[in-house]
Scaffold this active site. Structure first.
Site, PDB file in Angstrom:
ATOM      1  N   SER A  82       0.990  -1.050  -0.047  1.00 20.70           N
ATOM      2  CA  SER A  82       0.036  -0.168  -0.043  1.00 20.70           C
ATOM      3  C   SER A  82       0.906   1.447   0.185  1.00 20.70           C
ATOM      4  O   SER A  82       1.646   1.400  -0.814  1.00 20.70           O
ATOM      5  CB  SER A  82      -0.879  -0.118   1.376  1.00 20.70           C
ATOM      6  OG  SER A  82      -2.042   0.787   0.954  1.00 20.70           O
ATOM      7  N   ASP A 207      -9.568  -6.198  -4.282  1.00 20.38           N
ATOM      8  CA  ASP A 207      -9.132  -4.889  -3.703  1.00 20.38           C
ATOM      9  C   ASP A 207      -9.826  -3.681  -4.162  1.00 20.38           C
ATOM     10  O   ASP A 207     -10.255  -3.620  -5.308  1.00 20.38           O
ATOM     11  CB  ASP A 207      -7.608  -4.780  -3.833  1.00 20.38           C
ATOM     12  CG  ASP A 207      -6.740  -3.702  -3.131  1.00 20.38           C
ATOM     13  OD1 ASP A 207      -7.750  -2.920  -2.527  1.00 20.38           O
ATOM     14  OD2 ASP A 207      -5.602  -3.994  -2.966  1.00 20.38           O
ATOM     15  N   HIS A 235      -7.174  -6.094  -0.153  1.00 20.58           N
ATOM     16  CA  HIS A 235      -5.975  -5.271   0.069  1.00 20.58           C
ATOM     17  C   HIS A 235      -5.068  -5.730   1.159  1.00 20.58           C
ATOM     18  O   HIS A 235      -4.060  -4.989   1.397  1.00 20.58           O
ATOM     19  CB  HIS A 235      -6.483  -3.850   0.771  1.00 20.58           C
ATOM     20  CG  HIS A 235      -5.585  -2.838   0.476  1.00 20.58           C
ATOM     21  ND1 HIS A 235      -5.123  -2.484  -0.681  1.00 20.58           N
ATOM     22  CD2 HIS A 235      -4.772  -2.002   1.557  1.00 20.58           C
ATOM     23  CE1 HIS A 235      -4.145  -1.313  -0.668  1.00 20.58           C
ATOM     24  NE2 HIS A 235      -4.040  -1.064   0.636  1.00 20.58           N
TER      25      HIS A 235
END
Length: 253
Positions: A82, A207, A235
């Site tokens: 991320s 995601d 995610h």
């Protein structure tokens, strides 16, 4: 000098894990221990997160430079998740002689959607930035909820992430704000295209933050890139699909 908290597991080729927004090294614990069966795994708290020192000024450059300075080995593989993926790209660009391979996990070199690139709608990040100034804790929990949204066991996953978040002190509010600004403003597509080490991108097929169209977009600008999608993952595939993720990493390494 800024001191960053580091945890090291196992021995062998070094793999550095860089966590995402608002988290700390604890989020990696189970996954890192599994990966450490074959590699030396180095987990690092971002500046202003977990047990790491704050920075005088936060930016993509200052945070990536602090990470590079803190890593205790000369050469390593870096896996960023991320926001950590954005920082990992910057690390590979700034110190190519040290990075043997770059893994982008649930990340996007241009996190915000543009006319020619898939990503998160700018309004979503703007809303989080506004909410952060009002109530940081609530904003973090909403961001966690977005990460697990749509997963079959989303309530359990959200509870797990909340529990892990509470294992360390709250992140520095300036670091949190800077992290969202980095995601909003950074466009590292050109930097990624000029990185010479192997680049491997792994996304969750479900995601809600990183569109699957990102894979096709990356293939167009980097035909040599290695792309993987984990079916049914969101995610946080290192929590939900750790065996598949470990298999992909081992095969690539």
């Amino acid at each position: 000098m800024t001191t960053l908290n580091i945890q090291v597991f196992g021995q062998g080729q070094a793999v550095v894990l860089v966590h995402g927004w608002g988290m700390h090294t604890g989020v990696w614990l189970g996954f890192a221990q599994q990966l450490a069966a074959d590699y030396q795994v180095i987990c690092v708290d971002l500046p202003g997160h977990g047990s790491s020192d704050k920075l005088v000024s936060y930016s993509l450059d200052s945070m990536s430079q602090a990470l590079l300075a803190a890593i205790p080995v000369e050469k390593f593989i870096v896996l960023g998740w991320s926001l950590g993926a954005t920082l990992a790209i910057a690390m590979a660009e700034r110190s190519p002689q040290r990075v043997d391979a770059l893994f982008i996990l649930a990340g996007n070199p241009c996190f915000v959607q543009t006319a020619d690139w898939p990503g998160v709608l700018p309004d979503i990040l703007d809303a989080f930035i506004e909410q952060l100034a009002v109530n940081a804790q609530v904003t973090q929990q909403r961001f966690l909820a977005l990460q697990v949204y749509g997963q079959t066991n989303c309530r359990q996953l959200l509870q797990t992430l909340k529990q892990q978040l509470q294992l360390a002190q709250s992140p520095d509010i300036e670091a949190l704000t800077a992290g969202l600004q980095i995601l909003k403003q950074s466009d590292l597509r050109s930097a990624l295209m000029h990185i010479n080490c192997p680049v491997i991108v792994i996304l969750g097929a479900e995601d809600k933050l990183i569109p699957q169209a990102t894979l096709q977009a990356l293939q167009q600008i980097m035909p040599q890139i290695k792309l993987h999608s984990i079916e049914n993952a969101g995610h946080v595939p290192f929590l939900t699909h750790n065996e598949q993720l470990l298999a992909l990493l081992r095969a690539a390494l």
